[in-house]
Scaffold this active site. Structure first.
Site, short mmCIF file in Angstrom:
data_model
loop_
_atom_site.label_atom_id
_atom_site.label_comp_id
_atom_site.label_asym_id
_atom_site.label_seq_id
_atom_site.Cartn_x
_atom_site.Cartn_y
_atom_site.Cartn_z
N ASP A 90 0.87 -1.18 0.00
CA ASP A 90 0.00 0.00 0.00
C ASP A 90 0.90 1.23 0.00
OD1 ASP A 90 -2.16 1.63 -0.08
OD2 ASP A 90 -3.02 1.02 1.83
N ASP A 272 -8.43 -7.06 1.05
CA ASP A 272 -7.50 -7.23 2.17
C ASP A 272 -8.17 -6.65 3.39
OD1 ASP A 272 -6.95 -4.27 1.50
OD2 ASP A 272 -5.89 -4.58 3.38
N CYS A 310 -12.51 -27.47 10.02
CA CYS A 310 -11.36 -26.64 9.62
C CYS A 310 -10.07 -27.46 9.57
CB CYS A 310 -11.22 -25.47 10.60
SG CYS A 310 -9.81 -24.41 10.27
N CYS A 312 -6.98 -26.00 9.60
CA CYS A 312 -5.85 -25.11 9.93
C CYS A 312 -4.94 -25.74 10.97
CB CYS A 312 -6.39 -23.76 10.43
SG CYS A 312 -6.74 -23.71 12.19
N CYS A 315 -6.63 -26.04 14.44
CA CYS A 315 -7.72 -27.02 14.55
C CYS A 315 -7.24 -28.46 14.36
CB CYS A 315 -8.82 -26.70 13.54
SG CYS A 315 -9.74 -25.22 14.00
N HIS A 341 -5.69 -19.54 12.55
CA HIS A 341 -7.03 -20.05 12.29
C HIS A 341 -7.83 -19.05 11.44
CE1 HIS A 341 -10.96 -21.87 12.74
NE2 HIS A 341 -11.40 -20.63 12.97
#
Ligand code: GUN
Length: 374
Positions: A90, A272, A310, A312, A315, A341
């Site tokens: 940015d 984003d 999930c 991830c 998890c 997560h």
């Protein structure tokens, strides 16, 4: 560079290629690593594990610390943070207006006081392009003014006229820097940013102006700054028909999962937001069944993962009871697991949107989840 593979209504399924990391599948959620790291102790290596395709860092922060010349000396931001995928930076336009104090805006640029030690800094279109060139990101964002909400019509008009003039200067400087023999990333692209506060006529005028300047993509900025979601959607509806169809569209700083689904439905390709990492650090965890506040007493003896469905790293290995304990005990691991997560969830959200578009079922997906995910 950008190819629309399929559409459903105004929603687009596309592919975007840039200097690093091969092809980005869109719609995509960009994972935010403001200072070259993801808040919560998450590294670029972890990003691979949570399905991140593209990372976002900030000109303003990296210019102040460690300094873009140091990043350049270390071989550019990809090397510095050991991330070989695409990076978008940015421009500083937003952070100068949201973080810095004692701002003075002139045609040449903005003088402001650093939020770290108060020293005076000048940044204009050329400086922003030079910093982003030193960082060597794949996508540089144009230097813009994100006006405060609410803004008067007169102020918003003068500001977006200036932002349009700034884009011409950004483009000229960007082209000059990319052509230098020792530039860090000669393939760096430039995205223009639409402004105009909540005034549809200014937004459309500004979009028509910046579309005349040949950028590699166009963003809609200045939204999600306190206006109701419906107003944001109305502005996207007004601007989108004026955005080049063959270039990617990026809705900056947005948003909740529902905002992202609604953005995709209106023809946006890139998103984003700090929400997954910020909410995660406060124990608010996204799941397809709704938000889990892991600090809640009821999870103290809950052996299940945050979400049964999930995949991830949190998890796969840990219980709600354990993660809650880590939060209560102020262990930094709590923040890391929560952020991993939530980033996984956001990347999975984008992946499910893409799958729905591939299968022609995005309308069903939108009806099921938009409004049901915060
Ligand atoms: N991030 C979120 N909104 C904006 C915006 O309007 N401009 C820039 N440069 N960055 C943003």
């Amino acid at each position: 560079m950008f190819k629309v593979l399929k559409t459903e209504g105004r929603a687009r399924r596309g592919e975007f290629s840039c200097a690093h990391g091969g092809v980005v599948q869109t719609p995509v959620f960009m994972n935010v690593g403001t200072q070259g790291a993801i808040k919560g102790g998450v590294s670029a290596h972890d990003l691979k594990e949570v399905g991140c395709q593209i990372e976002l860092s900030n000109t303003y922060h990296l210019h102040l610390r460690p300094g873009d010349h140091i990043v350049r000396q270390m071989g550019g931001l990809h090397k510095f943070m050991d991330w070989d995928g695409p990076i978008l930076t940015d421009s500083g336009g937003f952070q100068v207006f949201s973080l810095a104090s004692l701002r003075k805006i002139r045609e040449e640029g903005v003088t402001f006081a650093s939020h770290i030690d108060g020293h005076r800094i000048f940044m204009g279109p050329e400086e922003s392009m030079q910093i982003q060139s030193n960082l060597g990101s794949d996508i540089a964002m144009a230097f813009d003014e994100c006006v405060e909400n609410p803004a008067t019509y007169e102020y918003a008009k003068a500001s977006c006229e200036r932002t349009a003039r700034w884009l011409e200067r950004c483009k000229a400087e960007h082209d000059r820097l990319n052509a230098l023999p020792d530039t860090v990333n000669p393939g760096q692209m430039l995205f223009g940013i639409n402004q105009g506060a909540t005034f549809a006529d200014l937004r459309v005028w500004h979009m028509d102006q910046i579309a005349k300047i040949d950028c590699d993509g166009y963003a809609i900025g200045g939204l999600a700054v306190g206006e109701p979601a419906e107003v944001m959607y109305e502005i996207i509806d007004a601007v989108e028909p004026h955005m080049p169809k063959d270039k990617p569209r990026y809705l900056m700083g947005v948003g909740t999962p529902s905002n992202i689904i609604e953005g995709v439905a209106r023809g946006v390709d890139f998103f984003d937001c700090v929400m997954p990492s910020r909410n995660g650090r406060h124990g608010k965890l996204f799941t397809w069944e709704g938000t889990v506040n892991i600090l809640n007493e009821k999870y103290a003896t809950d052996p299940r993962p945050i979400s049964e469905s999930c995949g991830c790293p949190a998890c796969r290995h840990f219980s709600r009871a354990y993660i809650r304990h880590l939060f209560k005990a102020d262990e930094v691991l709590a923040l890391r697991l929560a952020v991993l997560h939530n980033l996984y969830f956001y990347n999975e959200l984008a992946a499910r949107i893409r799958r729905a578009l591939d299968e022609g079922t995005f309308a069903d997906f939108r009806a099921r989840y938009s409004g049901n995910l915060e």
